[in-house]
Design a protein around this motif. Structure first.
Motif, PDB file in Angstrom:
ATOM      1  N   VAL A 149     -11.096  20.507 -11.937  1.00 22.72           N
ATOM      2  CA  VAL A 149     -10.829  20.696 -10.765  1.00 22.72           C
ATOM      3  C   VAL A 149     -10.429  22.332 -10.295  1.00 22.72           C
ATOM      4  O   VAL A 149      -9.736  22.793 -10.890  1.00 22.72           O
ATOM      5  CB  VAL A 149      -9.603  20.195 -10.255  1.00 22.72           C
ATOM      6  N   GLU A 150     -11.314  22.868  -9.285  1.00 20.80           N
ATOM      7  CA  GLU A 150     -11.324  24.108  -9.137  1.00 20.80           C
ATOM      8  C   GLU A 150     -10.924  24.461  -7.678  1.00 20.80           C
ATOM      9  O   GLU A 150     -10.542  25.708  -7.368  1.00 20.80           O
ATOM     10  CB  GLU A 150     -12.958  24.717  -9.359  1.00 20.80           C
ATOM     11  N   GLU A 151     -10.654  23.611  -6.733  1.00 21.68           N
ATOM     12  CA  GLU A 151     -10.461  23.911  -5.473  1.00 21.68           C
ATOM     13  C   GLU A 151      -9.907  22.537  -4.948  1.00 21.68           C
ATOM     14  O   GLU A 151      -9.954  21.308  -5.671  1.00 21.68           O
ATOM     15  CB  GLU A 151     -11.535  24.032  -4.650  1.00 21.68           C
ATOM     16  N   PRO A 152      -9.005  22.418  -3.895  1.00 18.63           N
ATOM     17  CA  PRO A 152      -8.322  21.232  -3.339  1.00 18.63           C
ATOM     18  C   PRO A 152      -9.552  20.141  -3.035  1.00 18.63           C
ATOM     19  O   PRO A 152     -10.502  20.395  -2.259  1.00 18.63           O
ATOM     20  CB  PRO A 152      -7.762  21.626  -1.900  1.00 18.63           C
ATOM     21  N   THR A 153      -9.231  19.101  -3.820  1.00 21.34           N
ATOM     22  CA  THR A 153     -10.286  17.986  -3.696  1.00 21.34           C
ATOM     23  C   THR A 153      -9.354  16.633  -3.256  1.00 21.34           C
ATOM     24  O   THR A 153      -8.345  16.299  -3.777  1.00 21.34           O
ATOM     25  CB  THR A 153     -10.601  18.040  -5.377  1.00 21.34           C
ATOM     26  N   LEU A 154      -9.847  15.864  -2.441  1.00 23.83           N
ATOM     27  CA  LEU A 154      -9.485  14.781  -1.971  1.00 23.83           C
ATOM     28  C   LEU A 154     -10.065  13.642  -2.849  1.00 23.83           C
ATOM     29  O   LEU A 154     -11.268  13.351  -2.997  1.00 23.83           O
ATOM     30  CB  LEU A 154      -9.933  14.623  -0.435  1.00 23.83           C
ATOM     31  N   LEU A 155      -9.235  12.447  -3.302  1.00 26.72           N
ATOM     32  CA  LEU A 155      -9.355  11.598  -4.089  1.00 26.72           C
ATOM     33  C   LEU A 155      -8.839  10.275  -3.514  1.00 26.72           C
ATOM     34  O   LEU A 155      -7.851  10.145  -2.882  1.00 26.72           O
ATOM     35  CB  LEU A 155      -8.860  11.541  -5.472  1.00 26.72           C
ATOM     36  N   LEU A 156      -9.682   9.283  -2.906  1.00 28.22           N
ATOM     37  CA  LEU A 156      -9.239   8.047  -2.574  1.00 28.22           C
ATOM     38  C   LEU A 156      -9.362   6.865  -3.472  1.00 28.22           C
ATOM     39  O   LEU A 156     -10.600   6.379  -3.958  1.00 28.22           O
ATOM     40  CB  LEU A 156     -10.178   7.619  -1.201  1.00 28.22           C
ATOM     41  N   PHE A 157      -8.353   6.415  -4.099  1.00 36.09           N
ATOM     42  CA  PHE A 157      -8.209   5.357  -4.990  1.00 36.09           C
ATOM     43  C   PHE A 157      -8.485   4.051  -3.931  1.00 36.09           C
ATOM     44  O   PHE A 157      -7.653   3.506  -3.295  1.00 36.09           O
ATOM     45  CB  PHE A 157      -7.031   5.056  -5.643  1.00 36.09           C
ATOM     46  N   VAL A 158      -9.557   2.918  -4.476  1.00 33.38           N
ATOM     47  CA  VAL A 158      -9.738   1.969  -3.901  1.00 33.38           C
ATOM     48  C   VAL A 158      -9.880   0.832  -4.865  1.00 33.38           C
ATOM     49  O   VAL A 158      -9.905   1.036  -6.043  1.00 33.38           O
ATOM     50  CB  VAL A 158     -11.004   2.010  -3.060  1.00 33.38           C
ATOM     51  N   ALA A 159     -10.166  -0.574  -4.164  1.00 34.59           N
ATOM     52  CA  ALA A 159     -10.457  -1.492  -5.418  1.00 34.59           C
ATOM     53  C   ALA A 159     -11.174  -2.495  -4.662  1.00 34.59           C
ATOM     54  O   ALA A 159     -11.332  -2.781  -3.450  1.00 34.59           O
ATOM     55  CB  ALA A 159      -9.057  -2.226  -5.651  1.00 34.59           C
ATOM     56  N   PRO A 160     -12.005  -3.216  -5.386  1.00 39.30           N
ATOM     57  CA  PRO A 160     -13.050  -4.464  -4.738  1.00 39.30           C
ATOM     58  C   PRO A 160     -12.100  -5.399  -4.206  1.00 39.30           C
ATOM     59  O   PRO A 160     -11.032  -5.820  -4.944  1.00 39.30           O
ATOM     60  CB  PRO A 160     -13.642  -5.014  -6.106  1.00 39.30           C
ATOM     61  N   GLY A 161     -12.368  -5.904  -3.005  1.00 37.59           N
ATOM     62  CA  GLY A 161     -11.804  -7.016  -2.575  1.00 37.59           C
ATOM     63  C   GLY A 161     -10.472  -6.596  -1.685  1.00 37.59           C
ATOM     64  O   GLY A 161      -9.872  -7.217  -1.151  1.00 37.59           O
ATOM     65  N   CYS A 162     -10.336  -5.246  -1.543  1.00 40.54           N
ATOM     66  CA  CYS A 162      -9.131  -4.623  -0.969  1.00 40.54           C
ATOM     67  C   CYS A 162      -9.692  -4.304   0.578  1.00 40.54           C
ATOM     68  O   CYS A 162     -10.723  -3.358   0.714  1.00 40.54           O
ATOM     69  CB  CYS A 162      -8.623  -3.291  -1.494  1.00 40.54           C
ATOM     70  N   GLN A 163      -9.291  -5.177   1.473  1.00 45.84           N
ATOM     71  CA  GLN A 163      -9.839  -5.197   3.005  1.00 45.84           C
ATOM     72  C   GLN A 163      -9.317  -3.929   3.592  1.00 45.84           C
ATOM     73  O   GLN A 163     -10.313  -3.367   4.158  1.00 45.84           O
ATOM     74  CB  GLN A 163      -9.316  -6.198   3.823  1.00 45.84           C
ATOM     75  N   PRO A 164      -8.269  -3.359   3.458  1.00 48.13           N
ATOM     76  CA  PRO A 164      -7.867  -1.936   4.025  1.00 48.13           C
ATOM     77  C   PRO A 164      -8.813  -0.972   3.542  1.00 48.13           C
ATOM     78  O   PRO A 164      -9.427   0.122   4.164  1.00 48.13           O
ATOM     79  CB  PRO A 164      -6.484  -1.631   3.620  1.00 48.13           C
ATOM     80  N   CYS A 165      -9.338  -1.080   2.151  1.00 52.81           N
ATOM     81  CA  CYS A 165     -10.180  -0.134   1.712  1.00 52.81           C
ATOM     82  C   CYS A 165     -11.471  -0.215   2.150  1.00 52.81           C
ATOM     83  O   CYS A 165     -12.110   0.854   2.502  1.00 52.81           O
ATOM     84  CB  CYS A 165     -10.335  -0.469   0.008  1.00 52.81           C
ATOM     85  N   GLU A 166     -11.983  -1.211   2.393  1.00 57.50           N
ATOM     86  CA  GLU A 166     -13.282  -1.681   2.972  1.00 57.50           C
ATOM     87  C   GLU A 166     -13.410  -1.384   4.464  1.00 57.50           C
ATOM     88  O   GLU A 166     -14.345  -0.598   4.867  1.00 57.50           O
ATOM     89  CB  GLU A 166     -13.663  -3.078   2.939  1.00 57.50           C
ATOM     90  N   GLN A 167     -12.167  -1.306   5.260  1.00 58.61           N
ATOM     91  CA  GLN A 167     -12.243  -0.750   6.514  1.00 58.61           C
ATOM     92  C   GLN A 167     -12.142   0.835   6.524  1.00 58.61           C
ATOM     93  O   GLN A 167     -12.978   1.375   7.369  1.00 58.61           O
ATOM     94  CB  GLN A 167     -10.999  -0.929   7.170  1.00 58.61           C
ATOM     95  N   ILE A 168     -11.346   1.510   5.719  1.00 54.72           N
ATOM     96  CA  ILE A 168     -11.663   2.784   5.669  1.00 54.72           C
ATOM     97  C   ILE A 168     -12.884   3.336   5.236  1.00 54.72           C
ATOM     98  O   ILE A 168     -13.375   4.273   5.858  1.00 54.72           O
ATOM     99  CB  ILE A 168     -10.434   3.245   4.439  1.00 54.72           C
ATOM    100  N   LEU A 169     -13.672   2.532   4.105  1.00 50.25           N
ATOM    101  CA  LEU A 169     -14.809   2.936   3.815  1.00 50.25           C
ATOM    102  C   LEU A 169     -15.882   2.884   4.738  1.00 50.25           C
ATOM    103  O   LEU A 169     -17.056   3.813   4.653  1.00 50.25           O
ATOM    104  CB  LEU A 169     -15.386   2.227   2.460  1.00 50.25           C
ATOM    105  N   GLY A 170     -16.020   1.923   5.513  1.00 49.07           N
ATOM    106  CA  GLY A 170     -16.774   1.662   6.748  1.00 49.07           C
ATOM    107  C   GLY A 170     -16.692   2.751   7.833  1.00 49.07           C
ATOM    108  O   GLY A 170     -17.672   2.975   8.684  1.00 49.07           O
TER     109      GLY A 170
END
Length: 205
Positions: A78-99
């Motif tokens: 990592v060389e600069e501020p990097t945004l990571l989003l942890f998600v999981a299959p079947g996670c409805q809030p994750c799907e809404q954000i990804l959409g």
């Protein structure tokens, strides 16, 4: 045994079997969370916190791979501020954000952005252009001290955590990215990070 007794006995067993099927389904849905908890407890000697790595702390070493198994990102790379989003299959809030991430690509408001999913749990539908990386054995989740999804972190050189939150929308991620550029709204009432590199990293675990 009379017919009513037989009918009642059969109905009781049918109800019992239906309840067993429901319980098995719930256990299957909970198993990824339990695996993350087990992985984190193993890394931190049973003393882990599940609220996410604190801001201004340094995460343990981690590696994220692409679909071919090649390491794409690690704490050391990592060389600069990097945004990571942890998600999981079947996670409805994750799907809404990804959409809501159509058109974002590999950078969100200029900040490198990656969606992270556990390799053994399968994959998720990420919008075209969005970087999808995989963790193995929930090792990255353990490094970031999280067992919930979605969970977002901004990590800098040396594994320094600059920001973290459980996002409720794609706009929450956008605000996290903007804060790294000195803009956006602070969710905790504090001044946004205008000079993230000025924070001294904590000792790594």
């Amino acid at each position: 045994m009379t017919a009513p007794w037989i009918a009642g006995f059969v109905a009781l067993w049918v109800g019992f079997l239906a309840l067993a099927v429901i319980l098995l389904g719930l256990l299957r849905r909970m198993s990824p969370i339990l695996e993350r908890a087990e992985a984190q407890l193993g890394v931190h000697g049973g003393k882990g916190s599940f609220g996410g790595a604190p801001v201004a702390s340094a995460v343990a070493p981690f590696q994220l791979v692409d679909a071919t198994g090649q390491t794409v990102l690690s704490r050391e790379s990592v060389e600069e501020p990097t945004l990571l989003l942890f998600v999981a299959p079947g996670c409805q809030p994750c799907e809404q954000i990804l959409g809501g991430l159509d058109g974002v690509g590999e950078r969100y408001e200029g900040v490198p952005f990656h969606v992270v999913v556990e390799e053994e749990e399968g994959t998720v539908e990420a919008p075209p252009g969005v970087s999808l990386l995989y963790e193995r054995g929930h090792a990255a989740s353990a490094a970031f001290q999280t067992i919930v999804t979605p969970h977002a972190f901004v990590v800098d050189h040396g594994g320094l955590v600059l920001d973290q939150r459980i996002p409720g929308s794609a706009d929450d991620l956008r605000q996290m990215a903007l804060r790294q550029r000195g803009g956006g709204e602070s969710t905790d009432g504090h001044t946004p990070h205008t000079h993230p590199h000025s924070i001294k990293p904590a000792e790594g675990r």
